[in-house]
Write an enzyme that holds these catalytic residues in place. Structure first.
Site, PDB file in Angstrom:
ATOM      1  N   GLU A  73       0.839  -1.202   0.000  1.00 19.34           N
ATOM      2  CA  GLU A  73       0.000   0.000   0.000  1.00 19.34           C
ATOM      3  C   GLU A  73       0.877   1.256   0.000  1.00 19.34           C
ATOM      4  OE1 GLU A  73      -3.341  -0.245   2.763  1.00 19.34           O
ATOM      5  OE2 GLU A  73      -4.150  -1.924   1.626  1.00 19.34           O
ATOM      6  N   GLU A 104      -4.806  -8.899  -0.535  1.00 19.39           N
ATOM      7  CA  GLU A 104      -5.677  -8.569   0.603  1.00 19.39           C
ATOM      8  C   GLU A 104      -7.113  -8.529   0.107  1.00 19.39           C
ATOM      9  OE1 GLU A 104      -4.576  -5.359   3.235  1.00 19.39           O
ATOM     10  OE2 GLU A 104      -2.441  -5.804   2.966  1.00 19.39           O
TER      11      GLU A 104
HETATM   12  O1  AHR Z   1      -5.403  -6.160   6.596  1.00 21.06           O
HETATM   13  C1  AHR Z   1      -5.379  -4.998   7.361  1.00 21.06           C
HETATM   14  C2  AHR Z   1      -4.705  -3.846   6.661  1.00 21.06           C
HETATM   15  O2  AHR Z   1      -5.439  -3.463   5.553  1.00 21.06           O
HETATM   16  C3  AHR Z   1      -3.329  -4.100   6.087  1.00 21.06           C
HETATM   17  O3  AHR Z   1      -2.327  -3.986   7.017  1.00 21.06           O
HETATM   18  C4  AHR Z   1      -3.201  -3.023   5.071  1.00 21.06           C
HETATM   19  O4  AHR Z   1      -2.324  -3.366   4.015  1.00 21.06           O
HETATM   20  C5  AHR Z   1      -4.632  -2.780   4.631  1.00 21.06           C
HETATM   21  O5  AHR Z   1      -4.956  -1.447   4.633  1.00 21.06           O
END
Ligand code: AHR
Length: 482
Positions: free
Chosen positions: A172, A294
């Site tokens: 991110e 994710e």
């Molecule tokens: O999964 C939780 C968080 O969500 C992670 O650390 C991040 O990459 C995303 O914003």
């Protein structure tokens, strides 16, 4: 309604890595969920809890992403090696401001993978780490010969190097990983990845930080500037019930939020299609994988828990989210080379929840269990209309056809028929995950409210198999060729 199944047409392979997990130093995922320490009364192997390992092995976890997430861009790996008592204690600023004692580090991660029989996806630090730090971590993990980092690893007890299949260059980077613009990140990516060396003949698969949800400009710029230097690029999309700032509850939710969460999960299809179209411009051969590292439901935390720990319950609604999302990944098997649900234990849409020595399997876990048949299977093309609430995948592996069907309707049963004219069969077995309440879930007191059960409500008639599916259910039918 009948779905025609084209078993004789060759389809792409559904990568087993689509069934990857994500384990971050966040809340009780690593500490308590995975790591209890060698002196714990909870049965463990060198500090890693055995109940969790056994449960995860049963769903054939192929790969684990670690150490974050946002945590990755503040993680300095040298803090997590050497004698545990002497490791640096830091503050986990992203996640609740709690103490991180670094007792779970590189050696412990690779030991977990050994126990699981899974592969490594290590996420490097671009946001606050140096190129040298990243280069040395790769050397420490993968180099067998004589070198400063290899020698340090040996001093710390691991004579042999490990195999690291995947490496992420930042997380991110448009947000918690450095608030960068895509052009700047793309150049940084080119620089950092240069030093992610292949110290063995096993190529390290390098993953660039991709966009958040529908940030198509990020995808465009990073692909334009850096595509030849990457093997994969990530995408993050979480299913929400409404606005990001106002997350709906995990249990006891109104009917509208059953639908809004599933609709939000289904947006994954559009996102992959549109991002993939951009990738096609710079990578028409589809060499670069889209890595959805994710995904999952992001709901309100459980009452009374630390808001920074992201601990949420998991219901039959999450089972629907898992099923429709996995079906979408299958459909895009030519582009999606890996996915990692967030997260493995005790955080967001978890497989497992723990409380002290107790552990329960969530409805999502049971969907992953039902779907193991699709790992590394060939996707089978189909055509035909189904009812609005039906979503399915058909695949073939080792001569067996697996049909997984989700009925996310809230009332009544639906009958769906699959016709397989080119496949000779006369028997099948099936399993179901279902519930009578839309927020049915497992608790430490009642751990089997939602679980995998044998399913008999199907009929074979010539080349057609018809399943009568209850509302709120996910079913897998496995057919063996005569
Ligand atoms: O999964 C939780 C968080 O969500 C992670 O650390 C991040 O990459 C995303 O914003």
């Amino acid at each position: 309604m009948t779905v025609e199944v084209l078993t004789s047409k060759k389809g792409p392979t559904i990568s087993k890595y689509i069934y990857g997990q994500f384990a971050e130093h966040l809340g009780r995922c690593i500490y308590e969920g995975v790591w209890v320490g060698k002196d714990s009364d909870i049965p463990n192997n060198e500090g890693i809890r055995l109940d969790v390992v056994e449960a995860l092995k049963a769903i054939k976890v192929p790969v684990v992403r670690w150490p974050g997430g946002c945590f990755a861009d503040e993680y300095h790996w040298k803090d997590g090696i050497g004698t545990p008592a002497e490791r640096k204690t830091i503050v986990n600023t992203h996640w609740g401001g709690v103490v991180e004692n670094n007792h779970f580090g590189t050696h412990e991660f690779f030991h977990l993978l050994d126990l699981l029989g899974a592969e490594a996806y290590v996420n490097g630090n671009v946001g606050s780490g140096t190129v040298q730090e990243m280069q040395e971590w790769v050397e420490y993990i993968t180099f067998e010969g004589e070198s400063p980092m290899s020698n340090l690893r040996k001093e710390n007890g691991s004579e042999s190097a490990w195999e690291m299949k995947f490496f992420g260059v930042g997380n991110e980077s448009w947000g918690c990983g450095g608030n960068m613009r895509p052009e700047y990140y793309a150049d940084l990516y080119r620089r950092y990845q240069t030093y992610v060396r292949n110290y063995t003949d096993k190529h390290v698969y390098k993953i660039a930080c991709g966009p958040n949800i529908d940030d198509y400009n990020w995808m465009e710029q990073v692909m334009k500037i850096a595509a030849p230097f990457m093997d994969g690029i990530s995408l993050h999309h979480y299913a929400l019930t409404g606005e990001w700032e106002d997350k709906g509850p995990a249990t006891n939710f109104p009917e509208a939020q059953w639908h809004s969460l599933i609709d939000s999960a289904k947006k994954m299809d559009e996102l992959i299609t549109k991002h993939s179209t951009i990738m096609d411009k710079y990578d028409p051969e589809k060499r670069v994988g889209l890595i959805v590292d994710e995904w999952g439901s992001w709901l309100a935390v459980e009452n009374g828990t630390n808001p920074g720990f992201l601990y949420q319950q998991n219901t039959i609604r999450d089972a629907m989210v898992a099923s429709v999302t996995l079906n979408i990944f299958h459909k895009h098997a030519d582009r999606v080379q890996m996915a990692n649900i967030a997260q493995m234990v005790n955080v967001l849409q978890a497989m497992l929840l723990t409380e002290g020595e107790k552990m329960i399997k969530t409805p999502t876990y049971h969907v992953f269990d039902l779907y193991t048949h699709h790992q590394d299977a060939e996707l089978i093309d189909t055509y035909g209309e189904t009812q609005e609430s039906i979503d399915y995948t058909v695949s073939k592996k080792d001569g067996k056809v697996a049909i997984s069907v989700c009925n996310y309707g809230l009332q009544g049963k639906e009958t769906v028929s699959f016709n397989l004219p080119d496949y000779s069969f006369n028997s099948a077995e099936a399993w179901i995950v279902s519930a009578n309440e839309m927020d049915a879930h497992n608790t430490f007191e009642n751990p089997e409210v939602v679980s995998k059960k044998s399913f008999e409500d199907f009929k074979i008639d010539g080349s057609t198999v018809s399943l009568t599916l209850p509302a709120m259910s996910v079913t897998t039918l496995l057919i063996k060729e005569n």
